[in-house]
Design a protein around this motif. Sequence first.
Motif, PDB file in Angstrom:
ATOM      1  N   MET A   1      -0.093  -4.978  -3.531  1.00  0.00           N
ATOM      2  CA  MET A   1       1.004  -4.160  -4.040  1.00  0.00           C
ATOM      3  C   MET A   1       0.452  -3.130  -5.007  1.00  0.00           C
ATOM      4  O   MET A   1      -0.413  -3.420  -5.835  1.00  0.00           O
ATOM      5  N   ARG A   4       2.340  -0.588 -10.819  1.00  0.00           N
ATOM      6  CA  ARG A   4       3.646  -0.137 -11.299  1.00  0.00           C
ATOM      7  C   ARG A   4       3.469   0.963 -12.343  1.00  0.00           C
ATOM      8  O   ARG A   4       2.759   0.801 -13.331  1.00  0.00           O
ATOM      9  N   MET A 466      11.945  -5.641   1.562  1.00  0.00           N
ATOM     10  CA  MET A 466      10.984  -5.744   0.462  1.00  0.00           C
ATOM     11  C   MET A 466      11.099  -7.117  -0.201  1.00  0.00           C
ATOM     12  O   MET A 466      12.201  -7.552  -0.551  1.00  0.00           O
ATOM     13  N   LYS A 469      10.078 -10.757  -5.064  1.00  0.00           N
ATOM     14  CA  LYS A 469       9.143 -10.770  -6.191  1.00  0.00           C
ATOM     15  C   LYS A 469       8.569  -9.381  -6.451  1.00  0.00           C
ATOM     16  O   LYS A 469       8.276  -9.018  -7.605  1.00  0.00           O
ATOM     17  N   ASP A 470       8.438  -8.571  -5.395  1.00  0.00           N
ATOM     18  CA  ASP A 470       7.972  -7.199  -5.589  1.00  0.00           C
ATOM     19  C   ASP A 470       9.040  -6.364  -6.287  1.00  0.00           C
ATOM     20  O   ASP A 470       8.749  -5.591  -7.211  1.00  0.00           O
ATOM     21  N   TYR A 474       8.875  -4.262  -9.800  1.00  0.00           N
ATOM     22  CA  TYR A 474       9.129  -2.829  -9.842  1.00  0.00           C
ATOM     23  C   TYR A 474      10.284  -2.478 -10.778  1.00  0.00           C
ATOM     24  O   TYR A 474      10.228  -1.504 -11.528  1.00  0.00           O
TER      25      TYR A 474
END
Length: 496
Positions: A1, A4, A466, A469-470, A474
Amino acid sequence: MEQRQQLAKTLKPHWVWAIAFGSCIGWGAFVLPVDWMSMAGPLGVIIGYSIGALLMIVIGVSYGYLVEKLPVSGGEFAYAYYGLGRYHAFFCGWFLTLGYMSIVALNASALALLAKFTMPAFFTKGHLYTIAGWEVTIGEIIIACLALIFFAYLNIRGASLSGLSQFIFCVGLVVAVVLLTVGMVLHPSSSFSNLQPLFKPGTSSVAAIAAIIAIAPWAYVGFDNIPQAAEEFDFHPSKSFKLIFWALICAGLTYAFLIIATGVGMPWMNTVDAGFMWGTGTIVENAFGRFGVLILAFAVMMGIFTGLNGFYVSTSRLLFAMGRAKVIPDSFGELHPKYGTPKLGIWFTMAACLIAPFFGRQALLWVVDMAALGVTIAYFYTTFVAYRLFRWSDQDTGKTRDISLIAPGRKLIALIGVISSIGFFLLLVVPGSPGFLGTPSWIALLVWVALGGTFFLTRYKNYSEMPKKDLDLYILGDFKDSENSAGSLTTEPEAK
């Protein structure tokens, strides 16, 4: 990933107060007092906005808590996600974006109105066309567009510059409002008898006050810019509620001062009947001549500048948070390589608002009336999520490990906030209610809903798939909830 993106912590407490207070006091406080008095009478307006400020403070309790708990950009978008999931977050964020952007556009058009009044020889020339009774001229288009471009550039250069500028604008605004009010009250031609009748004739005092309460969410929108900037606080977010409280108190006093300053100058019923292009401006000009108009014009300009700057901040941060969460194109979640500002959110806001001056002020008012609905929806989500978080007692659930959440007083206040938000909503949508939206506003609302539905369908596959947890990372950052290690209250299954 991917990594951020994070905004730098550069905003000082008095700058944040200025962002909230200055955003509450825009063009309307100076341009619309006569219109408001025609709805409710002078005392009806003052009482209505005072009650509105108290209700906003009640709602602000929930905001203060959630800013402290989730100090991230996005505000209500993040709270809706945390409490109710990704689809509610999109719904809330979409309506709030419209509300914020329309206020940016309307403040730019108010600058054109000010120019028409103070320099009519120039800005009433160059007539292009008429929309909904409003004569659009080349001069007003130019000045509105230049203002939008300038404040976009100011915000691109960094949060510190926009925050400091906002504070300076607010100081100028407060000084000018106090001078105007004291000057009008003490002027020999002024009289408090001009405020009679205190309420609109032929309308009950309760209905008159309710008509003003119905537009309070629009009048005080701006205090919720504080959560949009929360990620950039250089102080502990626990101070948020105090900043919200004092911003709303100062805004309520400002509205009251300007109603008094306008009302004492001449009998308000005569002002309404005269149909002045700008009632407050005409009254001040009659009392103090061009010198008074210059002070008033300075106050209006400061109010417009604070509105433009404050809502550029909030709109761009909301778009940044939604872009970072992949709700809208990823490029909205990127920062300027030198200044660390959400560049695309700022430029997009500018580009969208540059269209507005070409449609005339009256047409834009339809959008803004409808946008009050979006702000009310955001208030509901914030208070409802706060209500879900707080507990009546330690027996309310066996899962509570955070003692601070066992707060029956705060839960009750949050509940009152939920009820108030629903009440605001009903005043806008129930036929026959004092704040019921007009037909043009309903058409604008349907267009926005259709655009949102179309946009959501184009993004649905990626957004729905999505992993949770992502999205938690974010939208909420590295926050971890004490009751849910996944970082939110929702229990939606992981996307495959």
